[in-house]
Design a protein around this motif. Structure first.
Motif, PDB file in Angstrom:
ATOM      1  N   VAL A  38       0.853  -1.182   0.000  1.00  0.00           N
ATOM      2  CA  VAL A  38       0.000   0.000   0.000  1.00  0.00           C
ATOM      3  C   VAL A  38       0.893   1.236   0.000  1.00  0.00           C
ATOM      4  CG1 VAL A  38      -0.184  -0.137   2.525  1.00  0.00           C
ATOM      5  CG2 VAL A  38      -1.789   1.281   1.249  1.00  0.00           C
ATOM      6  N   TRP A  39       0.705   2.104  -0.986  1.00  0.00           N
ATOM      7  CA  TRP A  39       1.433   3.375  -1.039  1.00  0.00           C
ATOM      8  C   TRP A  39       0.486   4.540  -1.325  1.00  0.00           C
ATOM      9  CZ3 TRP A  39       2.969  -0.867  -4.004  1.00  0.00           C
ATOM     10  CH2 TRP A  39       2.423  -0.948  -5.281  1.00  0.00           C
ATOM     11  N   ASN A  40      -0.802   4.304  -1.100  1.00  0.00           N
ATOM     12  CA  ASN A  40      -1.755   5.407  -1.121  1.00  0.00           C
ATOM     13  C   ASN A  40      -1.629   6.182   0.186  1.00  0.00           C
ATOM     14  OD1 ASN A  40      -4.681   6.328  -0.153  1.00  0.00           O
ATOM     15  ND2 ASN A  40      -4.577   6.511  -2.375  1.00  0.00           N
ATOM     16  N   ARG A  41      -1.593   7.493   0.082  1.00  0.00           N
ATOM     17  CA  ARG A  41      -1.308   8.317   1.265  1.00  0.00           C
ATOM     18  C   ARG A  41      -2.361   8.149   2.352  1.00  0.00           C
ATOM     19  NH1 ARG A  41      -0.117  14.856   1.011  1.00  0.00           N
ATOM     20  NH2 ARG A  41       0.450  15.125   3.218  1.00  0.00           N
ATOM     21  N   VAL A  42      -3.630   8.134   1.979  1.00  0.00           N
ATOM     22  CA  VAL A  42      -4.700   8.007   2.965  1.00  0.00           C
ATOM     23  C   VAL A  42      -4.678   6.617   3.600  1.00  0.00           C
ATOM     24  CG1 VAL A  42      -7.193   8.059   3.316  1.00  0.00           C
ATOM     25  CG2 VAL A  42      -6.117   9.728   1.784  1.00  0.00           C
ATOM     26  N   ALA A  91       7.885   8.436  -2.897  1.00  0.00           N
ATOM     27  CA  ALA A  91       8.989   7.611  -3.390  1.00  0.00           C
ATOM     28  C   ALA A  91       8.475   6.341  -4.050  1.00  0.00           C
ATOM     29  CB  ALA A  91       9.936   7.276  -2.238  1.00  0.00           C
ATOM     30  N   TYR A  92       7.489   5.679  -3.435  1.00  0.00           N
ATOM     31  CA  TYR A  92       6.992   4.430  -4.010  1.00  0.00           C
ATOM     32  C   TYR A  92       6.112   4.681  -5.237  1.00  0.00           C
ATOM     33  CZ  TYR A  92       8.950   1.258  -0.603  1.00  0.00           C
ATOM     34  OH  TYR A  92       9.827   0.505   0.132  1.00  0.00           O
ATOM     35  N   LYS A  93       5.421   5.796  -5.268  1.00  0.00           N
ATOM     36  CA  LYS A  93       4.652   6.115  -6.470  1.00  0.00           C
ATOM     37  C   LYS A  93       5.584   6.367  -7.657  1.00  0.00           C
ATOM     38  CE  LYS A  93       0.439   7.945  -4.344  1.00  0.00           C
ATOM     39  NZ  LYS A  93      -0.399   9.137  -4.098  1.00  0.00           N
ATOM     40  N   ALA A  94       6.743   6.973  -7.380  1.00  0.00           N
ATOM     41  CA  ALA A  94       7.720   7.182  -8.459  1.00  0.00           C
ATOM     42  C   ALA A  94       8.204   5.846  -9.008  1.00  0.00           C
ATOM     43  CB  ALA A  94       8.897   8.008  -7.943  1.00  0.00           C
ATOM     44  N   LEU A  95       8.434   4.866  -8.129  1.00  0.00           N
ATOM     45  CA  LEU A  95       8.816   3.533  -8.597  1.00  0.00           C
ATOM     46  C   LEU A  95       7.705   2.902  -9.422  1.00  0.00           C
ATOM     47  CD1 LEU A  95      10.635   1.819  -5.582  1.00  0.00           C
ATOM     48  CD2 LEU A  95      11.638   2.948  -7.559  1.00  0.00           C
ATOM     49  N   LYS A  96       6.468   3.094  -8.989  1.00  0.00           N
ATOM     50  CA  LYS A  96       5.336   2.516  -9.703  1.00  0.00           C
ATOM     51  C   LYS A  96       5.199   3.111 -11.095  1.00  0.00           C
ATOM     52  CE  LYS A  96       1.498   0.143 -10.173  1.00  0.00           C
ATOM     53  NZ  LYS A  96       1.510  -1.332 -10.300  1.00  0.00           N
ATOM     54  N   VAL A  97       5.346   4.420 -11.200  1.00  0.00           N
ATOM     55  CA  VAL A  97       5.198   5.096 -12.489  1.00  0.00           C
ATOM     56  C   VAL A  97       6.276   4.644 -13.468  1.00  0.00           C
ATOM     57  CG1 VAL A  97       5.355   7.338 -13.639  1.00  0.00           C
ATOM     58  CG2 VAL A  97       3.996   7.101 -11.561  1.00  0.00           C
ATOM     59  N   THR A  98       7.486   4.419 -12.969  1.00  0.00           N
ATOM     60  CA  THR A  98       8.587   4.008 -13.846  1.00  0.00           C
ATOM     61  C   THR A  98       8.614   2.503 -14.090  1.00  0.00           C
ATOM     62  OG1 THR A  98      10.055   3.921 -11.900  1.00  0.00           O
ATOM     63  CG2 THR A  98      10.028   5.963 -13.199  1.00  0.00           C
ATOM     64  N   GLY A  99       7.610   1.773 -13.615  1.00  0.00           N
ATOM     65  CA  GLY A  99       7.506   0.348 -13.889  1.00  0.00           C
ATOM     66  C   GLY A  99       8.426  -0.522 -13.064  1.00  0.00           C
ATOM     67  N   ARG A 100       8.895  -0.050 -11.927  1.00  0.00           N
ATOM     68  CA  ARG A 100       9.828  -0.817 -11.110  1.00  0.00           C
ATOM     69  C   ARG A 100       9.128  -1.579  -9.985  1.00  0.00           C
ATOM     70  NH1 ARG A 100      14.417   3.492  -9.763  1.00  0.00           N
ATOM     71  NH2 ARG A 100      15.349   1.679  -8.684  1.00  0.00           N
ATOM     72  N   ILE A 101       7.788  -1.572  -9.988  1.00  0.00           N
ATOM     73  CA  ILE A 101       7.020  -2.412  -9.074  1.00  0.00           C
ATOM     74  C   ILE A 101       6.067  -3.244  -9.928  1.00  0.00           C
ATOM     75  CG2 ILE A 101       5.606  -2.492  -6.980  1.00  0.00           C
ATOM     76  CD1 ILE A 101       6.467   0.256  -6.267  1.00  0.00           C
ATOM     77  N   PRO A 102       6.553  -4.299 -10.561  1.00  0.00           N
ATOM     78  CA  PRO A 102       5.682  -5.116 -11.402  1.00  0.00           C
ATOM     79  C   PRO A 102       4.570  -5.767 -10.588  1.00  0.00           C
ATOM     80  CG  PRO A 102       8.001  -5.609 -11.797  1.00  0.00           C
ATOM     81  CD  PRO A 102       7.938  -4.772 -10.566  1.00  0.00           C
ATOM     82  N   LYS A 103       3.493  -6.067 -11.276  1.00  0.00           N
ATOM     83  CA  LYS A 103       2.354  -6.695 -10.621  1.00  0.00           C
ATOM     84  C   LYS A 103       2.724  -8.091 -10.145  1.00  0.00           C
ATOM     85  CE  LYS A 103      -2.595  -7.547 -11.306  1.00  0.00           C
ATOM     86  NZ  LYS A 103      -3.713  -7.506 -12.280  1.00  0.00           N
ATOM     87  N   ASP A 104       2.208  -8.465  -8.957  1.00  0.00           N
ATOM     88  CA  ASP A 104       2.400  -9.798  -8.372  1.00  0.00           C
ATOM     89  C   ASP A 104       3.869 -10.102  -8.083  1.00  0.00           C
ATOM     90  OD1 ASP A 104      -0.352 -10.226  -8.603  1.00  0.00           O
ATOM     91  OD2 ASP A 104      -0.137 -11.026 -10.622  1.00  0.00           O
ATOM     92  N   THR A 105       4.649  -9.065  -7.808  1.00  0.00           N
ATOM     93  CA  THR A 105       6.038  -9.260  -7.388  1.00  0.00           C
ATOM     94  C   THR A 105       6.251  -8.512  -6.081  1.00  0.00           C
ATOM     95  OG1 THR A 105       6.794  -7.324  -8.641  1.00  0.00           O
ATOM     96  CG2 THR A 105       6.851  -9.463  -9.762  1.00  0.00           C
TER      97      THR A 105
END
Length: 382
Positions: free
Chosen positions: A42-46, A77-91
């Motif tokens: 979870v990296w949603n702020r709320v 920081a984690y949203k930046a990783l997500k946008v750049t594709g460095r948090i693949p799904k199911d990994t």
């Protein structure tokens, strides 16, 4: 428009200790939050606030608002990783180290007081004098202070303050300038200016060779030298891009330009098919930084900026609009006889795409002016 003023702080020894303690506590809180992010994905702020805020308040010395700022920093920081594709799904979510993290401040945790800033600390507010230069004063005088980052760099504390300012009233009418960016030539614009990049390429190659020698050596003194030269190349490239962008916008203002058109080079690095050496050079090419510098300087001067598809702009004749032949920096049109610098011709095509009528070149008995373009329009060799 957002600008950042990097302000050096003249902190006393006691204030330095207070800021260091705050940075340590903030980094520790971010590390705790990183573990929560990885465990619960979870990296949603709320959502992260609801899950981790209470535990942070009871286990860290941070105040309530600074806990919220830590949550904001980790989510960003984690949203930046997500946008750049460095948090693949199911990994598994990768770990991020926040040991040297800057401290995020918002309007509730700092206040500007003439030539000083009041900062939150673990022991209460500290008022730290600011060392303001002409550049920082100009940014602060024309904008509204927003969020900031407190960073420790090379033995000094810096307060990187984001300032929001209204864009200058746009220029109602005027010609469109096309700007073509490149590696060998940093930029060429449709008004006739070419900014050479040979000296910068040599400087970058020198730094690359130096890093390779030091890394292959591996000794303690080599590692010390690597730390000394760390960032030197990046700072030099940034300086050259600033100087080039200033010159481009200055010439645009002198010509009454209302809009600057540049190439949309998104994902260009993914399309590079050259050899290893050339790929290394192109991946170190800071074209986006130069475009970004031109963009914010132009907008602050009231000049609109547009990005267009660059397809065939360097292969199309800027006079008759037919496909021609490009050989390195020389462009030749077999249809109308135009001879010109290839980057200059591409910039005129960008200006045409941007909505202006590029001054026509004669289609009959056109002289070979390729050498004249290079000689008469070179503004600088950066």
């Amino acid at each position: 428009m957002m600008r950042t003023a990097s302000i050096k702080l003249d902190a006393s020894p006691e204030q330095r200790a207070a800021l260091a303690a705050l940075q340590s506590a903030f980094a520790n809180a971010c590390q705790r939050l990183s573990a929560v992010v990885r465990e619960h994905r979870v990296w949603n702020r709320v959502a992260l606030h609801q899950r981790a805020y209470s535990e942070m308040r009871s286990s860290t010395p941070l105040g309530s608002q600074m806990c919220c700022n830590a949550i904001f920093s980790v989510c960003k920081a984690y949203k930046a990783l997500k946008v750049t594709g460095r948090i693949p799904k199911d990994t598994p979510v990768p770990a991020i180290s926040f040991q040297r993290a800057s401290v995020h401040f918002d309007k509730r945790t700092y206040a500007l007081k003439k030539n000083a800033v009041s900062l939150y600390s673990l022991g209460g507010r500290v008022i730290v004098p600011m060392r303001l230069g002409e550049h920082q004063r100009r940014i602060l005088s024309f904008g509204r202070p927003k969020e900031a980052e407190l960073a420790f760099r090379k033995g000094n504390w810096y307060f990187n303050l984001v300032v929001e300012s209204d864009d200058k009233e746009s220029i109602a009418s005027g010609p469109v300038m096309g700007v073509d960016v490149g590696e060998n030539n940093l930029a060429a614009h449709s008004l006739g200016g070419i900014f050479g990049g040979g000296r910068l390429c040599d400087r970058r190659d020198h730094h690359l060779a130096l890093r390779r020698r030091l890394q292959s050596n591996g000794s303690r003194s080599a590692k010390q030298k690597l730390r000394q030269v760390s960032g030197k190349e990046r700072r030099h490239v940034t300086h050259v891009n600033h100087e080039t962008s200033k010159a481009i916008v200055r010439e645009a203002l002198e010509a009454g330009v209302s809009k600057i058109t540049m190439e949309d080079l998104t994902h260009i690095r993914d399309r590079i098919k050259a050899g290893k050496r050339m790929r290394g050079r192109l991946h170190r090419w800071a074209f986006r930084q130069l475009q970004r510098f031109v963009e914010y300087k132009a907008k602050s001067a009231g000049i609109a900026v547009e990005y267009v598809d660059p397809a065939y702009t360097s292969q199309t004749c800027s006079s008759c609009k037919q496909l021609g032949r490009r050989t390195k920096h020389r462009f030749a049109c077999p249809h109308c006889g135009l001879r010109a610098h290839s980057d200059l011709s591409a910039s005129r095509n960008l200006a045409r795409i941007g909505g202006t009528a590029v001054p026509p070149r004669a289609a009959v008995s056109t002289p070979n002016v390729g050498g004249a373009d290079v000689g008469n329009h070179v503004c600088a060799s950066q």
